[in-house]
Write a protein that holds these residues in place. Sequence first.
Motif, short mmCIF file in Angstrom:
data_model
loop_
_atom_site.label_atom_id
_atom_site.label_comp_id
_atom_site.label_asym_id
_atom_site.label_seq_id
_atom_site.Cartn_x
_atom_site.Cartn_y
_atom_site.Cartn_z
N ASN A 12 56.90 50.38 26.85
CA ASN A 12 56.24 51.14 25.79
C ASN A 12 55.87 52.56 26.23
OD1 ASN A 12 54.25 50.35 27.55
ND2 ASN A 12 52.90 49.50 26.00
N CYS A 13 56.63 53.11 27.15
CA CYS A 13 56.39 54.46 27.64
C CYS A 13 56.48 55.49 26.51
CB CYS A 13 57.37 54.81 28.76
SG CYS A 13 57.14 56.46 29.46
N ARG A 14 57.49 55.39 25.67
CA ARG A 14 57.65 56.36 24.58
C ARG A 14 56.43 56.34 23.66
NH1 ARG A 14 62.05 58.90 22.63
NH2 ARG A 14 63.47 57.47 23.67
N GLU A 15 56.00 55.15 23.27
CA GLU A 15 54.84 55.01 22.40
C GLU A 15 53.59 55.58 23.08
OE1 GLU A 15 52.19 51.49 20.28
OE2 GLU A 15 53.93 50.94 21.48
N ALA A 16 53.41 55.29 24.36
CA ALA A 16 52.25 55.79 25.10
C ALA A 16 52.26 57.31 25.15
CB ALA A 16 52.23 55.21 26.51
N PHE A 17 53.39 57.91 25.44
CA PHE A 17 53.43 59.36 25.59
C PHE A 17 53.33 60.09 24.25
CE2 PHE A 17 53.22 59.09 29.86
CZ PHE A 17 53.48 60.27 30.53
N GLU A 18 53.79 59.48 23.19
CA GLU A 18 53.56 60.06 21.86
C GLU A 18 52.07 60.01 21.53
OE1 GLU A 18 56.32 57.91 19.42
OE2 GLU A 18 58.02 59.13 20.09
N PHE A 19 51.39 58.92 21.93
CA PHE A 19 49.95 58.78 21.76
C PHE A 19 49.21 59.84 22.59
CE2 PHE A 19 46.01 56.64 23.34
CZ PHE A 19 45.33 56.54 22.14
N TYR A 20 49.56 60.00 23.86
CA TYR A 20 48.91 60.97 24.73
C TYR A 20 49.16 62.40 24.24
CZ TYR A 20 48.46 56.99 27.91
OH TYR A 20 48.17 55.77 28.46
N GLN A 21 50.34 62.64 23.71
CA GLN A 21 50.64 63.96 23.17
C GLN A 21 49.64 64.31 22.07
OE1 GLN A 21 54.80 65.23 22.35
NE2 GLN A 21 54.11 65.46 20.25
N ARG A 22 49.34 63.34 21.20
CA ARG A 22 48.36 63.57 20.12
C ARG A 22 46.94 63.68 20.68
NH1 ARG A 22 51.54 59.54 18.00
NH2 ARG A 22 49.91 57.97 18.24
N CYS A 23 46.56 62.79 21.60
CA CYS A 23 45.20 62.79 22.16
C CYS A 23 44.88 64.11 22.84
CB CYS A 23 45.04 61.66 23.17
SG CYS A 23 44.98 60.02 22.44
N PHE A 24 45.81 64.64 23.61
CA PHE A 24 45.58 65.84 24.40
C PHE A 24 46.06 67.11 23.70
CE2 PHE A 24 45.41 62.62 27.71
CZ PHE A 24 44.38 63.08 28.53
N ASP A 25 46.66 66.96 22.50
CA ASP A 25 47.27 68.10 21.82
C ASP A 25 48.17 68.84 22.81
OD1 ASP A 25 47.88 69.81 19.72
OD2 ASP A 25 46.21 71.16 20.19
N ALA A 26 49.06 68.06 23.43
CA ALA A 26 49.89 68.53 24.53
C ALA A 26 51.36 68.64 24.12
CB ALA A 26 49.75 67.57 25.71
N LYS A 27 52.16 69.12 25.04
CA LYS A 27 53.59 69.32 24.78
C LYS A 27 54.40 68.29 25.57
CE LYS A 27 57.23 72.82 25.25
NZ LYS A 27 58.01 72.41 24.16
N LEU A 28 55.14 67.47 24.85
CA LEU A 28 56.06 66.52 25.48
C LEU A 28 57.32 67.31 25.84
CD1 LEU A 28 56.39 63.58 26.27
CD2 LEU A 28 57.25 63.11 23.99
N GLU A 29 57.48 67.61 27.12
CA GLU A 29 58.55 68.49 27.57
C GLU A 29 59.88 67.79 27.80
OE1 GLU A 29 56.25 72.03 29.93
OE2 GLU A 29 57.07 70.39 31.12
N ALA A 30 59.83 66.53 28.18
CA ALA A 30 61.08 65.84 28.51
C ALA A 30 60.94 64.36 28.26
CB ALA A 30 61.44 66.08 29.98
N VAL A 31 62.00 63.78 27.71
CA VAL A 31 62.10 62.33 27.56
C VAL A 31 63.57 61.98 27.76
CG1 VAL A 31 61.83 60.34 26.05
CG2 VAL A 31 60.20 62.22 25.90
#
Length: 145
Positions: A12-31
């Motif tokens: 569930n890495c993709r789901e987790a990182f999409e969640f963290y992207q929203r929580c931190f208002d961050a930029k998902l640079e690579a997947v």
Amino acid sequence: MHLSTYLIFDGNCREAFEFYQRCFDAKLEAVSTYGEMPASEGMEIPESARDLIMHARLRIGDQLLMASDNAPFCPAPYEGIKGASIAVGVDSVEQAEKLFNALADNGTVQMPLEETFWAHRFGMLVDKFGVAWMINYDKEEQAAA
């Protein structure tokens, strides 16, 4: 030298990182997925694992949080993330409350976010993905020490 946190998830890495992207208002640079791995690497990836995340990188300010799903060819069983917490220092009470509440969504609060002798706000939680977090907004005298 830079120190970065690298997490391993169980599919569930993709789901987790999409969640963290929203929580931190961050930029998902690579997947990147295991299925995107070049054949020249010589690893046989089972069809069921092709969409698992081989590497994800999230930029939070000038910091990186990275992760992957447990490798499909890893002989060791996944045992979860344990024995560590990610400590996040924030710049205001409002930022502490916003981040803590976002990460706590469907997670488990271990210590409510509150004032302590060292911090305007400090709290601990385990998010819905099993990652432990400590959110801290230092008092000025503690930050200077």
